[in-house]
Design an enzyme around this catalytic site. Structure first.
Site, PDB file in Angstrom:
ATOM      1  N   GLY A  59      31.174  65.366  -7.208  1.00  0.00           N
ATOM      2  CA  GLY A  59      31.285  64.830  -5.852  1.00  0.00           C
ATOM      3  C   GLY A  59      30.970  63.350  -5.781  1.00  0.00           C
ATOM      4  O   GLY A  59      31.651  62.583  -5.093  1.00  0.00           O
ATOM      5  N   CYS A  60      29.954  62.942  -6.503  1.00  0.00           N
ATOM      6  CA  CYS A  60      29.550  61.533  -6.486  1.00  0.00           C
ATOM      7  C   CYS A  60      30.597  60.651  -7.156  1.00  0.00           C
ATOM      8  O   CYS A  60      30.868  59.539  -6.707  1.00  0.00           O
ATOM      9  CB  CYS A  60      28.191  61.370  -7.154  1.00  0.00           C
ATOM     10  SG  CYS A  60      26.889  62.270  -6.279  1.00  0.00           S
ATOM     11  N   THR A  61      31.200  61.167  -8.204  1.00  0.00           N
ATOM     12  CA  THR A  61      32.268  60.432  -8.884  1.00  0.00           C
ATOM     13  C   THR A  61      33.471  60.283  -7.967  1.00  0.00           C
ATOM     14  O   THR A  61      34.025  59.172  -7.823  1.00  0.00           O
ATOM     15  CB  THR A  61      32.662  61.145 -10.187  1.00  0.00           C
ATOM     16  OG1 THR A  61      31.520  61.186 -11.049  1.00  0.00           O
ATOM     17  CG2 THR A  61      33.811  60.449 -10.879  1.00  0.00           C
TER      18      THR A  61
END
Length: 170
Positions: A59-61
């Site tokens: 998700g952060c990527t």
């Protein structure tokens, strides 16, 4: 004004995300590549301040790549981007290099800034509770005040929504 409370699973009040119209809390953090990044570095410009749980997770990527892909549009709207997590600078460096991110990443291993922004919160996964970074975004105006808050971010389409808000903010 609207306050955004961070409440634990047991209902305990934690710190609050700054309300729209209030001054953004000042900060100075270590950043990727060495050196520091401060709120004052963005004085007179709009700033997207987005908080993410952990570098190089799915998700952060996806969120970082989305903001990075729109960086020219944000620049045209005189809006800087700063990502912040509790990851060490070394992890931020690897994340930034791996995905060729072209905006700074702040590291708050002490959690002081994360707490000031109300995003260091109790989380739960598989029945286990722990403290971590809540995915949230603030748009800070040229005047240093919070202009918009996204307290519980869903990654898909989020960068585009923030860009629209930045373009509409004078």
């Amino acid at each position: 004004m609207r306050l955004y409370d961070v409440v634990t699973s047991k209902g305990r009040q934690m710190s609050q995300i700054p309300a729209i119209g209030t001054p953004a809390p000042a900060f100075t953090l270590p950043r990727d590549g060495g050196g520091e990044v401060s709120l004052k570095d963005f004085a007179g410009r709009k700033l997207v301040l987005y908080f993410y749980p952990k570098a190089d997770t799915p998700g952060c990527t996806k969120e970082a790549i989305a903001f990075n892909g729109l960086r020219a549009e944000f620049a045209a709207a005189d809006t800087a981007i700063l990502g912040v997590s509790a990851d060490a600078v070394k992890a931020q460096d690897k994340f930034k290099t791996k995905y060729t991110l072209e905006f700074p990443l702040g590291s708050d291993e002490t959690h002081a800034m994360l707490e000031a922004y109300g995003v260091w919160a109790e989380k739960s996964m598989y029945g286990k509770t722990y403290m971590g970074v809540s995915r949230a975004t603030l748009l800070i105006g040229r005047d240093g005040k919070v202009a918009q808050v996204w307290p519980k971010v869903k990654v898909d389409g989020h960068a585009e929504d923030v860009l629209k808000a930045a373009q509409a903010l004078d």
